[in-house]
Design a protein around this motif. Structure first.
Motif, mmCIF file in Angstrom:
data_model
loop_
_atom_site.group_PDB
_atom_site.id
_atom_site.type_symbol
_atom_site.label_atom_id
_atom_site.label_comp_id
_atom_site.label_asym_id
_atom_site.label_seq_id
_atom_site.Cartn_x
_atom_site.Cartn_y
_atom_site.Cartn_z
ATOM 1 N N VAL A 1 -26.289 -32.908 47.879
ATOM 2 C CA VAL A 1 -26.694 -32.885 46.464
ATOM 3 C C VAL A 1 -26.656 -31.460 45.916
ATOM 4 O O VAL A 1 -26.171 -31.213 44.810
ATOM 5 C CB VAL A 1 -28.098 -33.500 46.295
ATOM 6 C CG1 VAL A 1 -28.613 -33.275 44.872
ATOM 7 C CG2 VAL A 1 -28.073 -34.988 46.599
ATOM 8 N N CYS A 2 -27.159 -30.489 46.691
ATOM 9 C CA CYS A 2 -27.221 -29.095 46.232
ATOM 10 C C CYS A 2 -26.072 -28.262 46.781
ATOM 11 O O CYS A 2 -26.070 -27.030 46.628
ATOM 12 C CB CYS A 2 -28.554 -28.468 46.618
ATOM 13 S SG CYS A 2 -28.879 -28.437 48.400
ATOM 14 N N ALA A 3 -25.101 -28.934 47.431
ATOM 15 C CA ALA A 3 -23.934 -28.242 48.013
ATOM 16 C C ALA A 3 -24.357 -27.160 48.995
ATOM 17 O O ALA A 3 -23.733 -26.103 49.095
ATOM 18 C CB ALA A 3 -23.062 -27.651 46.917
ATOM 19 N N GLY A 4 -25.451 -27.415 49.732
ATOM 20 C CA GLY A 4 -25.885 -26.500 50.776
ATOM 21 C C GLY A 4 -26.697 -25.318 50.306
ATOM 22 O O GLY A 4 -27.076 -24.464 51.112
ATOM 23 N N SER A 5 -26.996 -25.235 49.021
ATOM 24 C CA SER A 5 -27.711 -24.058 48.505
ATOM 25 C C SER A 5 -29.224 -24.192 48.599
ATOM 26 O O SER A 5 -29.945 -23.200 48.483
ATOM 27 C CB SER A 5 -27.327 -23.817 47.044
ATOM 28 O OG SER A 5 -27.839 -24.848 46.219
ATOM 29 N N ALA A 6 -29.740 -25.419 48.756
ATOM 30 C CA ALA A 6 -31.177 -25.732 48.821
ATOM 31 C C ALA A 6 -31.858 -25.677 47.450
ATOM 32 O O ALA A 6 -33.049 -25.955 47.351
ATOM 33 C CB ALA A 6 -31.901 -24.832 49.808
#
Length: 361
Positions: A287-292
């Motif tokens: 959902v956040c493309a791995g950015s958290a």
């Protein structure tokens, strides 16, 4: 095979390698959606198509280029443009939004909007000015012809051009022949213009300006440094609104944790009052493309009131002005930020990042 999907404004997301027949079928489908020839495999092709993500339309840009191993494919999914219709939608607390609405309804005085660079000030400026009554009152905008901003409905742009020898003050003087009720200008830097705007605010005009400053009181200091006499600014200042942008924790992968004693002491909370907090997940998710983190919101502070104006007239220093604004009811940016931390909307680490530098840009 198809490996990368880029999301504009976020980052590139690496996907597992598809089997060849699956990737070929997907590429044929995307080419067809773009109106491209699925059989063409030479050179470079580009097109666009639409998809729905969680029920909302998103524009996709497809780029296909031939390579020695087959075809290289890039799919870019544009983030949807966010249109804010009210100050509350920006993340502004209702109490501040109500105060701003009251100030915007006044016939004369100066409202200052300020923040460091890249903190969402342009968007807030648009929404605040749009919240004023521009249908019953004529507004003008003093703008630099070399960098014209986005137009606001029912606000007439009046442009100056330093390259042609036209100054901001000259543009203002020309615009005043039409007897506007309101004057707005962005990124105020010209000292002569600042003084003239303060005079008009003291006379009969509602003036709204934006400038670069680290907080609401620094915004006041910047106006004084521009040469506006303290007694004039004390009479005309309606309010100084400052903001910062804060990343929100991803709702899918944020984690709960038990705050350590030193954090509880900093937050002035007991373990019983605050058993858990939220923080960014270690690896993020799809959902956040791995950015958290997913999305952003703004935190605000509004310095406005008689106590502040009294101490501006007394030429008090920034610390005293900060105390005066607090007596008038201002909640500092840091307190607003910590409110979001306690609500689980953002993390303590994010707040430390946001306030790591007080640079006004």
């Amino acid at each position: 095979g198809i490996r990368d999907i880029g999301v504009t404004g976020v980052q590139t997301c690496a996907l597992p390698i598809f089997e060849r027949h699956v990737a070929d079928a997907a590429l044929v489908s995307m080419k067809t959606l773009c109106g491209l020839d699925p059989k063409e495999r030479r050179g470079r092709m580009a097109g666009t198509f639409g998809i729905q993500v969680e029920g909302k339309p998103r524009l996709c840009k497809l780029l296909v280029q031939s390579a020695s191993t087959g075809e290289q494919v890039l799919v870019q999914i544009d983030s949807p443009a966010v249109m804010y219709k009210s100050m509350v939608e920006l993340g502004m607390p209702k109490a501040i939004a109500d105060s701003m609405s009251q100030l915007l309804a006044l016939e004369k005085g100066m409202i200052v909007l300020c923040s460091p660079a890249a903190s969402g000030l342009s968007t807030t400026f648009d929404v605040v000015v749009s919240s004023a009554d521009r249908l019953l009152r004529d507004f003008i905008s003093i703008e630099d012809a070399a960098a014209p901003p986005r137009e606001i409905q029912n606000v007439k742009p009046v442009r100056y051009d330093a390259r042609a020898g036209t100054t901001p003050v000259a543009a203002l003087a020309e615009a005043m022949r039409e007897y506007p009720a309101g004057i707005v200008t962005r990124d105020l830097r010209d000292k002569d213009l600042a003084l003239e705007l303060a005079k008009h605010a003291d006379d009969s005009k509602l003036v709204i300006v934006s400038l670069r400053a680290s907080d609401a009181i620094d915004g006041v200091a910047k106006l004084l440094a521009a040469g506006i006499p303290p007694d004039l600014l004390a009479r005309t200042l309606l309010g100084s609104l400052s903001q910062r942008l804060v990343r929100k924790l991803c709702p899918k992968c944020r984690e709960e944790f038990e705050p350590p004693p030193e954090m509880l002491a900093r937050l002035k909370k007991t373990k019983e009052e605050l058993p858990t907090l939220k923080r960014a997940g270690e690896t993020g998710c799809r959902v956040c493309a791995g950015s958290a983190y997913f999305g952003r919101t703004a935190i605000f502070e509004l310095a406005s009131g008689e106590t502040l104006r009294k101490y501006i007239a007394k030429k008090a220093d920034a610390k005293v002005l900060q105390q005066a604004a607090a007596k008038d009811g201002m909640r500092p940016l840091r307190e607003e930020g910590m409110r979001l931390v306690l609500e689980g909307a953002t993390s303590s680490d994010e707040m430390q990042r946001v306030f790591a530098s007080k640079s006004a840009g």
